[in-house]
Design an enzyme around this catalytic site. Structure first.
Site, PDB file in Angstrom:
ATOM      1  N   SER A   1       1.129  -0.450   0.425  1.00  0.00           N
ATOM      2  CA  SER A   1       0.450  -0.318   0.021  1.00  0.00           C
ATOM      3  C   SER A   1       0.918   1.031   0.413  1.00  0.00           C
ATOM      4  O   SER A   1       0.338   2.068  -0.427  1.00  0.00           O
ATOM      5  CB  SER A   1      -0.149   0.389   0.656  1.00  0.00           C
ATOM      6  OG  SER A   1      -1.193  -1.522   1.488  1.00  0.00           O
TER       7      SER A   1
ATOM      8  N   HIS B   1      -1.457  -2.807  -6.868  1.00  0.00           N
ATOM      9  CA  HIS B   1      -2.203  -2.386  -5.479  1.00  0.00           C
ATOM     10  C   HIS B   1      -3.597  -3.074  -5.763  1.00  0.00           C
ATOM     11  O   HIS B   1      -4.036  -1.124  -6.896  1.00  0.00           O
ATOM     12  CB  HIS B   1      -1.812  -0.414  -5.343  1.00  0.00           C
ATOM     13  CG  HIS B   1      -1.903  -0.269  -3.644  1.00  0.00           C
ATOM     14  ND1 HIS B   1      -2.781   0.949  -3.619  1.00  0.00           N
ATOM     15  CD2 HIS B   1      -2.528  -1.352  -2.933  1.00  0.00           C
ATOM     16  CE1 HIS B   1      -2.964   0.423  -2.435  1.00  0.00           C
ATOM     17  NE2 HIS B   1      -2.950  -0.484  -2.063  1.00  0.00           N
TER      18      HIS B   1
ATOM     19  N   GLU C   1      -4.291   0.342  -8.496  1.00  0.00           N
ATOM     20  CA  GLU C   1      -3.039   1.248  -9.412  1.00  0.00           C
ATOM     21  C   GLU C   1      -1.759   0.711 -10.193  1.00  0.00           C
ATOM     22  O   GLU C   1      -1.234  -0.783  -8.792  1.00  0.00           O
ATOM     23  CB  GLU C   1      -2.673   1.328  -7.885  1.00  0.00           C
ATOM     24  CG  GLU C   1      -3.647   3.129  -7.181  1.00  0.00           C
ATOM     25  CD  GLU C   1      -2.952   3.527  -6.052  1.00  0.00           C
ATOM     26  OE1 GLU C   1      -2.647   4.923  -6.381  1.00  0.00           O
ATOM     27  OE2 GLU C   1      -3.029   3.065  -5.253  1.00  0.00           O
TER      28      GLU C   1
ATOM     29  N   ASN D   1      -4.301   5.935  -1.098  1.00  0.00           N
ATOM     30  CA  ASN D   1      -3.155   6.145   0.320  1.00  0.00           C
ATOM     31  C   ASN D   1      -3.039   7.442   0.571  1.00  0.00           C
ATOM     32  O   ASN D   1      -2.630   7.793   1.940  1.00  0.00           O
ATOM     33  CB  ASN D   1      -2.888   5.146   0.099  1.00  0.00           C
ATOM     34  CG  ASN D   1      -3.273   3.737   0.704  1.00  0.00           C
ATOM     35  OD1 ASN D   1      -4.656   3.794   0.944  1.00  0.00           O
ATOM     36  ND2 ASN D   1      -2.484   2.327   0.671  1.00  0.00           N
TER      37      ASN D   1
HETATM   38  P1  NAD Z   1      -3.667  -9.537   6.067  1.00  0.00           P
HETATM   39  O1  NAD Z   1      -2.699  -8.750   7.829  1.00  0.00           O
HETATM   40  O2  NAD Z   1      -4.826  -9.558   6.167  1.00  0.00           O
HETATM   41  O3  NAD Z   1      -2.642 -10.844   6.222  1.00  0.00           O
HETATM   42  C1  NAD Z   1      -1.252 -10.747   5.673  1.00  0.00           C
HETATM   43  C2  NAD Z   1      -0.612 -12.670   5.420  1.00  0.00           C
HETATM   44  O4  NAD Z   1       0.878 -12.355   5.168  1.00  0.00           O
HETATM   45  C3  NAD Z   1      -0.929 -13.358   6.690  1.00  0.00           C
HETATM   46  O5  NAD Z   1      -2.015 -14.318   6.109  1.00  0.00           O
HETATM   47  C4  NAD Z   1       0.136 -13.553   6.660  1.00  0.00           C
HETATM   48  O6  NAD Z   1       0.189 -14.995   8.146  1.00  0.00           O
HETATM   49  C5  NAD Z   1       1.122 -13.130   6.048  1.00  0.00           C
HETATM   50  N1  NAD Z   1       2.118 -13.306   5.799  1.00  0.00           N
HETATM   51  C6  NAD Z   1       3.530 -12.664   6.681  1.00  0.00           C
HETATM   52  N2  NAD Z   1       4.420 -13.112   6.676  1.00  0.00           N
HETATM   53  C7  NAD Z   1       5.038 -13.897   6.042  1.00  0.00           C
HETATM   54  C8  NAD Z   1       5.816 -14.871   4.785  1.00  0.00           C
HETATM   55  N3  NAD Z   1       6.927 -14.608   5.255  1.00  0.00           N
HETATM   56  N4  NAD Z   1       5.251 -15.513   4.135  1.00  0.00           N
HETATM   57  C9  NAD Z   1       3.867 -15.412   3.578  1.00  0.00           C
HETATM   58  N5  NAD Z   1       3.057 -15.303   4.001  1.00  0.00           N
HETATM   59  C10 NAD Z   1       3.626 -13.796   5.128  1.00  0.00           C
HETATM   60  O7  NAD Z   1      -3.122  -8.250   5.684  1.00  0.00           O
HETATM   61  P2  NAD Z   1      -3.433  -7.406   4.212  1.00  0.00           P
HETATM   62  O8  NAD Z   1      -4.688  -6.325   4.605  1.00  0.00           O
HETATM   63  O9  NAD Z   1      -4.451  -9.222   3.858  1.00  0.00           O
HETATM   64  O10 NAD Z   1      -2.242  -6.518   3.484  1.00  0.00           O
HETATM   65  C11 NAD Z   1      -1.020  -7.348   2.876  1.00  0.00           C
HETATM   66  C12 NAD Z   1      -0.761  -6.590   1.802  1.00  0.00           C
HETATM   67  O11 NAD Z   1      -2.223  -5.299   0.818  1.00  0.00           O
HETATM   68  C13 NAD Z   1       0.127  -5.411   2.871  1.00  0.00           C
HETATM   69  O12 NAD Z   1       0.889  -5.196   1.254  1.00  0.00           O
HETATM   70  C14 NAD Z   1      -0.714  -4.282   2.342  1.00  0.00           C
HETATM   71  O13 NAD Z   1      -0.120  -3.296   2.430  1.00  0.00           O
HETATM   72  C15 NAD Z   1      -1.550  -4.650   1.350  1.00  0.00           C
HETATM   73  N6  NAD Z   1      -3.379  -3.803   1.129  1.00  0.00           N
HETATM   74  C16 NAD Z   1      -4.200  -4.084   1.922  1.00  0.00           C
HETATM   75  C17 NAD Z   1      -5.136  -3.460   2.013  1.00  0.00           C
HETATM   76  C18 NAD Z   1      -5.968  -3.327   2.937  1.00  0.00           C
HETATM   77  O14 NAD Z   1      -6.843  -2.687   2.883  1.00  0.00           O
HETATM   78  N7  NAD Z   1      -5.634  -4.141   4.127  1.00  0.00           N
HETATM   79  C19 NAD Z   1      -5.330  -2.572   0.747  1.00  0.00           C
HETATM   80  C20 NAD Z   1      -4.773  -2.548  -0.784  1.00  0.00           C
HETATM   81  C21 NAD Z   1      -2.995  -3.075  -0.229  1.00  0.00           C
END
Ligand code: NAD
Length: 308
Positions: free
Chosen positions: A136, A157, A169, A207
């Protein structure tokens, strides 16, 4: 003379998108399962890798539930759902990504976590495999430089919830090549999404604008300008936002919101991006929003009860 190499007709004529048929997704959290959902429905073969087996089980259950909802609303047929779910494999081993044409990393929003993912994953990928990050906020150039293929590395993104939100994005790092750029744009179109290209600046476009607004809402709460419900009602009814900023923060995840503010603060060296101390405190308490059952609202109650 100002020569734009990327705009040169010869350069564009040479570049061809790669057809992405097999996609690997790293991270089975809320974004990983949403991305897997839309990819599988679009006919791609999907492999999801997470370090936690329970995250994979939960992701499969979430996708099945969300697809059931789409069947009930006649958005997809039950055959579409069954075929899509059958195209998804899960694993806790990066070796499962060996056939992927593109790996999309959607692991936790922490640079050190993403670096560990790349270091562990790269030796298992085929040479032609492209790598996209769903980050993000973190620099695509810097993340790409930590891999063995910065030219095949790009930001893709997606927005949350992925099956509903139309935008992707696309962010090129300084080394990203044209075929990679064209390939992820074509993939986004195949998934029914619309792309907006952002330059590689902290938090990109959405963001850069959205998360400082959320942080400001937390400051308004912290300074006692209004209660949780007064702030959310104000922005829903006064600015016509579909969700109030605190409700939205809980939906995104307070840890993710804080990480994005920190990237903006560090990357732009401007005090206007200082994360609100109350946001820091909630994250320290493990109150991360919907995903942990408590944030600015308590989700053990129906409807969720404001916590301040
Ligand atoms: P989340 O906390 O729901 O999930 C993250 C996952 O990554 C978890 O299941 C965790 O076990 C896994 N993980 C951690 N370390 C790991 C590793 N070494 N190998 C494999 N898996 C691993 O987070 P999320 O909200 O899904 O966000 C994930 C990404 O997407 C981030 O970069 C975030 O910035 C981005 N993002 C989030 C949103 C949102 O609204 N939450 C929107 C767009 C982008």
């Amino acid at each position: 003379m100002n020569v734009d190499v990327k705009a040169s007709p010869d350069h564009i004529a040479m570049a061809e998108p790669v057809d992405i048929r097999r996609i690997g997704i790293v991270g089975a959290g809320q974004m990983g399962n949403g991305i897997a959902h839309v990819c599988a429905l679009a006919g791609l073969t999907v492999t999801i890798v997470d370090i936690k087996a329970e995250a994979l089980t939960k992701a499969m259950a979430t996708m099945a539930r969300n697809m059931d909802r789409q069947v009930n609303r006649t958005v997809i047929s039950s055959d579409d759902r069954d075929a899509a779910l059958a195209r998804i494999n899960t694993s806790t081993e990066y070796a499962a990504l060996g056939e992927a044409d593109l790996v999309l990393e959607a692991a936790t929003e922490k640079e050190e976590v993403k670096r560990i993912v790349y270091q562990t994953m790269m030796p298992h990928l085929k040479a032609s495999c492209m790598v996209a990050s769903n980050t993000s906020s973190i620099s695509i150039t810097r993340l790409g430089a930590s891999t063995d293929r910065p030219e095949k590395f790009i930001g893709m993104h997606f927005m949350n919830p992925v099956p509903v939100m139309k935008l992707v994005e696309v962010i090129r790092g300084i080394a990203t090549d044209e075929p990679t750029f064209l390939s992820v744009q074509a993939l986004a179109r195949k998934l029914g999404k619309i792309t907006a290209v952002s330059e590689d600046f902290p938090a990109f476009i959405v963001n850069r604008i959205l998360v400082p607004m959320i942080n400001e809402a937390v400051y308004a709460l912290y300074e006692g300008v209004g209660s949780v419900s007064a702030i959310d009602t104000s922005m829903r009814l006064g600015a016509n936002h579909p969700m109030g900023p605190l409700e939205l923060a809980d939906f995104i995840g307070l840890d993710t919101c804080l990480s994005i503010m920190q990237v903006l603060y560090d990357g732009l060296s401007d005090s206007k991006y200082r994360p609100c101390p109350l946001l820091v405190k909630y994250v320290e308490a493990g109150w991360l929003g919907r995903k942990t059952g408590r944030g600015f609202y308590d989700y053990s109650q129906t409807p969720p009860r404001p916590t301040r």
